[in-house]
Scaffold this active site. Structure first.
Site, PDB file in Angstrom:
ATOM      1  N   ASP A  47      12.138   2.049   5.429  1.00 47.34           N
ATOM      2  CA  ASP A  47      11.547   0.706   5.304  1.00 47.34           C
ATOM      3  C   ASP A  47      12.630  -0.321   5.637  1.00 47.34           C
ATOM      4  OD1 ASP A  47       8.928  -0.333   3.237  1.00 47.34           O
ATOM      5  OD2 ASP A  47      10.370  -1.780   4.066  1.00 47.34           O
ATOM      6  N   ARG A  54     -12.250 -20.358   8.964  1.00 46.04           N
ATOM      7  CA  ARG A  54     -10.917 -20.034   9.472  1.00 46.04           C
ATOM      8  C   ARG A  54     -11.106 -19.292  10.794  1.00 46.04           C
ATOM      9  NH1 ARG A  54      -7.235 -16.384   5.515  1.00 46.04           N
ATOM     10  NH2 ARG A  54      -8.643 -14.778   6.298  1.00 46.04           N
ATOM     11  N   THR A  95      -7.002  -0.667  10.622  1.00 47.15           N
ATOM     12  CA  THR A  95      -7.658  -1.797   9.955  1.00 47.15           C
ATOM     13  C   THR A  95      -9.089  -2.005  10.443  1.00 47.15           C
ATOM     14  OG1 THR A  95      -7.635  -4.220   9.813  1.00 47.15           O
ATOM     15  CG2 THR A  95      -6.563  -3.278  11.711  1.00 47.15           C
ATOM     16  N   ASP A 107      14.401   0.318  10.740  1.00 51.20           N
ATOM     17  CA  ASP A 107      13.382  -0.516  11.364  1.00 51.20           C
ATOM     18  C   ASP A 107      12.621   0.279  12.424  1.00 51.20           C
ATOM     19  OD1 ASP A 107      12.148  -2.663  13.009  1.00 51.20           O
ATOM     20  OD2 ASP A 107      13.315  -3.954  11.668  1.00 51.20           O
ATOM     21  N   ILE A 134       0.835  -1.205   0.000  1.00 51.61           N
ATOM     22  CA  ILE A 134       0.000   0.000   0.000  1.00 51.61           C
ATOM     23  C   ILE A 134       0.873   1.260   0.000  1.00 51.61           C
ATOM     24  CG2 ILE A 134      -1.788   1.268   1.260  1.00 51.61           C
ATOM     25  CD1 ILE A 134      -2.732  -1.549   2.303  1.00 51.61           C
ATOM     26  N   TYR A 189      -3.654  -9.201  15.866  1.00 53.33           N
ATOM     27  CA  TYR A 189      -3.428  -8.188  14.825  1.00 53.33           C
ATOM     28  C   TYR A 189      -4.313  -6.964  15.078  1.00 53.33           C
ATOM     29  CZ  TYR A 189      -3.838  -5.765  10.379  1.00 53.33           C
ATOM     30  OH  TYR A 189      -3.891  -4.790   9.420  1.00 53.33           O
ATOM     31  N   GLY A 213       8.813  -5.161   1.934  1.00 55.24           N
ATOM     32  CA  GLY A 213       8.854  -4.141   0.886  1.00 55.24           C
ATOM     33  C   GLY A 213       9.939  -4.430  -0.141  1.00 55.24           C
ATOM     34  N   ASP A 222     -12.332 -15.307  11.759  1.00 50.52           N
ATOM     35  CA  ASP A 222     -12.940 -14.599  10.622  1.00 50.52           C
ATOM     36  C   ASP A 222     -14.372 -14.167  10.944  1.00 50.52           C
ATOM     37  OD1 ASP A 222     -10.860 -14.728   8.862  1.00 50.52           O
ATOM     38  OD2 ASP A 222     -11.678 -16.354   7.631  1.00 50.52           O
TER      39      ASP A 222
HETATM   40  N1  UFG Z   1     -10.654 -16.926   2.237  1.00 55.49           N
HETATM   41  C1  UFG Z   1     -10.966 -18.173   1.720  1.00 55.49           C
HETATM   42  N2  UFG Z   1      -9.963 -18.893   1.152  1.00 55.49           N
HETATM   43  C2  UFG Z   1      -8.684 -18.458   1.084  1.00 55.49           C
HETATM   44  C3  UFG Z   1      -8.369 -17.174   1.624  1.00 55.49           C
HETATM   45  C4  UFG Z   1      -9.390 -16.438   2.201  1.00 55.49           C
HETATM   46  O1  UFG Z   1     -12.120 -18.617   1.758  1.00 55.49           O
HETATM   47  O2  UFG Z   1      -7.816 -19.179   0.577  1.00 55.49           O
HETATM   48  C5  UFG Z   1     -11.730 -16.133   2.840  1.00 55.49           C
HETATM   49  C6  UFG Z   1     -11.460 -15.774   4.288  1.00 55.49           C
HETATM   50  O3  UFG Z   1     -11.840 -16.808   5.130  1.00 55.49           O
HETATM   51  C7  UFG Z   1     -12.300 -14.508   4.428  1.00 55.49           C
HETATM   52  C8  UFG Z   1     -12.250 -13.866   3.025  1.00 55.49           C
HETATM   53  O4  UFG Z   1     -11.841 -14.912   2.156  1.00 55.49           O
HETATM   54  O5  UFG Z   1     -13.618 -14.840   4.712  1.00 55.49           O
HETATM   55  C9  UFG Z   1     -11.248 -12.742   2.924  1.00 55.49           C
HETATM   56  O6  UFG Z   1     -10.029 -13.205   3.482  1.00 55.49           O
HETATM   57  P1  UFG Z   1      -8.659 -12.398   3.393  1.00 55.49           P
HETATM   58  O7  UFG Z   1      -7.605 -13.216   4.057  1.00 55.49           O
HETATM   59  O8  UFG Z   1      -8.433 -11.944   2.001  1.00 55.49           O
HETATM   60  O9  UFG Z   1      -8.927 -11.084   4.226  1.00 55.49           O
HETATM   61  P2  UFG Z   1      -9.475 -10.925   5.711  1.00 55.49           P
HETATM   62  O10 UFG Z   1     -10.889 -10.445   5.567  1.00 55.49           O
HETATM   63  O11 UFG Z   1      -9.215 -12.073   6.577  1.00 55.49           O
HETATM   64  O12 UFG Z   1      -8.499  -9.801   6.203  1.00 55.49           O
HETATM   65  C10 UFG Z   1      -8.890  -8.495   6.156  1.00 55.49           C
HETATM   66  C11 UFG Z   1      -7.677  -7.591   6.137  1.00 55.49           C
HETATM   67  C12 UFG Z   1      -6.994  -7.627   7.454  1.00 55.49           C
HETATM   68  C13 UFG Z   1      -7.992  -7.429   8.559  1.00 55.49           C
HETATM   69  C14 UFG Z   1      -9.108  -8.438   8.488  1.00 55.49           C
HETATM   70  C15 UFG Z   1     -10.136  -8.261   9.555  1.00 55.49           C
HETATM   71  O13 UFG Z   1      -6.774  -7.970   5.130  1.00 55.49           O
HETATM   72  O14 UFG Z   1      -6.046  -6.585   7.491  1.00 55.49           O
HETATM   73  O15 UFG Z   1      -9.724  -8.270   7.247  1.00 55.49           O
HETATM   74  O16 UFG Z   1     -10.818  -9.468   9.785  1.00 55.49           O
HETATM   75  F1  UFG Z   1      -7.417  -7.591   9.747  1.00 55.49           F
END
Ligand code: UFG
Length: 326
Positions: free
Chosen positions: A34, A284, A119, A53, A13, A143, A39, A287
């Site tokens: 950085d 997962r 976030t 750092d 980003i 996180y 990065g 989530d």
């Molecule tokens: N997912 C799958 N299969 C995969 C990867 C992800 O089904 O292989 C699902 C996850 O379970 C989730 C959705 O896709 O339901 C999105 O997952 P991501 O990992 O892409 O993103 P997240 O929503 O987990 O993460 C985001 C931000 C984080 C933040 C988080 C808050 O990237 O910075 O939301 O829950 F912390």
């Protein structure tokens, strides 16, 4: 002329924000700080870079004191939710202590403007969706907690040392710069769109849907995916706002609409023009079912208008960038 000290500016980003500042702000002077752990030097298209750092106060202080920026932007973070459960102390060290060091260095060097990347994870499992900025802050993983603590440090430092801040709570960031010069270069990823595309390209033999029994229209989790270039543009609007208004504020960064995992997969199949193997799997840990931003405050206060609010466009840019760097 404005001087920008951009911590983590070589990352995904940060590098898009550096690019937009370089392109759009006349006479901007940019210094990226950085540690290059995630990065890439060649993602920094404008300004100079020094390797350092955030866990090291002295390095930060020396760099800030010498450069004397008008504003600091902080993108340096560890961002993988499941990893934060395995390695919480590392997450607090970078995401929370790093901000403590940065605030100390700013105070000691007399620099009083900060833009901080937070976030949607600070909301945890929200009761109300779309989520407004004043929703309860109840993160459910280290996180999210590490970022919420950093927000609190910033607010306290703002009161005590007059540090003016803009906090941006990012929802799900994806896509790449439309000219494909930069994009997401994370080698290991847990994020949905890169995983879908790696599967479409045959880098992964199959992918899994984590959870098909969520209380959503198709049983899979819903997220608010925002194009990285629109997110970068929010930072430019926020820079103007901070300099013009003198105020501090917090904004959600999303479009205010969500897509389910299945919808993202189907959109990717359409963009790529290929079918690929998808398995159903268990949820997962950590989530939430639905994360969608209420971004009305952002749109109204910063007068921000999205340009790439289309899931296929987001996936297409990510895909083309991945193909180019395959
Ligand atoms: N997912 C799958 N299969 C995969 C990867 C992800 O089904 O292989 C699902 C996850 O379970 C989730 C959705 O896709 O339901 C999105 O997952 P991501 O990992 O892409 O993103 P997240 O929503 O987990 O993460 C985001 C931000 C984080 C933040 C988080 C808050 O990237 O910075 O939301 O829950 F912390």
């Amino acid at each position: 002329m404005k001087k920008f000290f951009i911590v983590g500016g070589a990352g995904y980003i940060g590098s898009h924000v550096v690019k937009l500042i370089g392109e759009q702000i006349k006479d901007a002077e940019i210094l990226v700080f950085d540690n290059l752990s995630n990065g890439h030097k060649d993602a920094v298209l404008y300004g100079n870079i020094i390797q350092g750092d955030v866990r090291n106060y002295e390095e930060l202080y020396k760099a800030i004191k010498k450069f004397k920026p008008d504003i600091v932007l902080d993108f340096a973070s560890l961002i993988i939710v499941p990893e934060s459960v395995e390695k919480p102390l590392e997450y607090y060290e970078v995401n929370t202590m790093g901000v403590l060091n940065l605030l100390k260095a700013m105070r000691d060097a007399g620099i009083y403007k900060l833009i901080f990347s937070s976030t949607a994870a600070v909301y945890g499992n929200p009761k109300k969706v779309p989520i407004p900025e004043d929703a309860p802050l109840k993160p459910i993983n280290p996180y999210g907690k590490s970022k919420l603590m950093a927000e609190e440090l910033i607010k306290d430092a703002s009161v005590a040392y007059s540090i003016q801040y803009g906090i941006l709570r990012y929802f799900n960031v994806a896509g790449a710069s439309p000219d494909l010069k930069i994009g997401d270069k994370h080698n290991t990823t847990s994020h949905l769109i890169p995983i879908v595309l790696q599967t479409a390209l045959g880098i992964r033999p199959k992918m899994q849907i984590y959870g098909t029994d969520y209380p959503t229209h198709d049983g899979t989790a819903i997220r608010d995916y925002i194009h990285v270039m629109d997110l970068a543009d929010i930072h430019l609007k926020l820079i103007d706002y901070l300099f013009e208004s003198g105020k501090s504020d917090i904004f959600n960064c999303g479009y205010g609409r969500g897509f389910s995992v299945k919808e993202v997969i189907n959109a990717a199949k359409k963009v790529v023009g290929k079918d690929f193997k998808v398995e159903n799997a268990n949820r997962r840990a950590g989530d939430p079912p639905i994360l969608v931003a209420d971004s009305s405050k952002l749109q109204k206060t910063l007068n921000w208008k999205p340009k790439y609010n289309n899931i296929e466009t987001i996936i297409e840019h990510a895909y083309k960038f991945m193909l180019k760097n395959f």
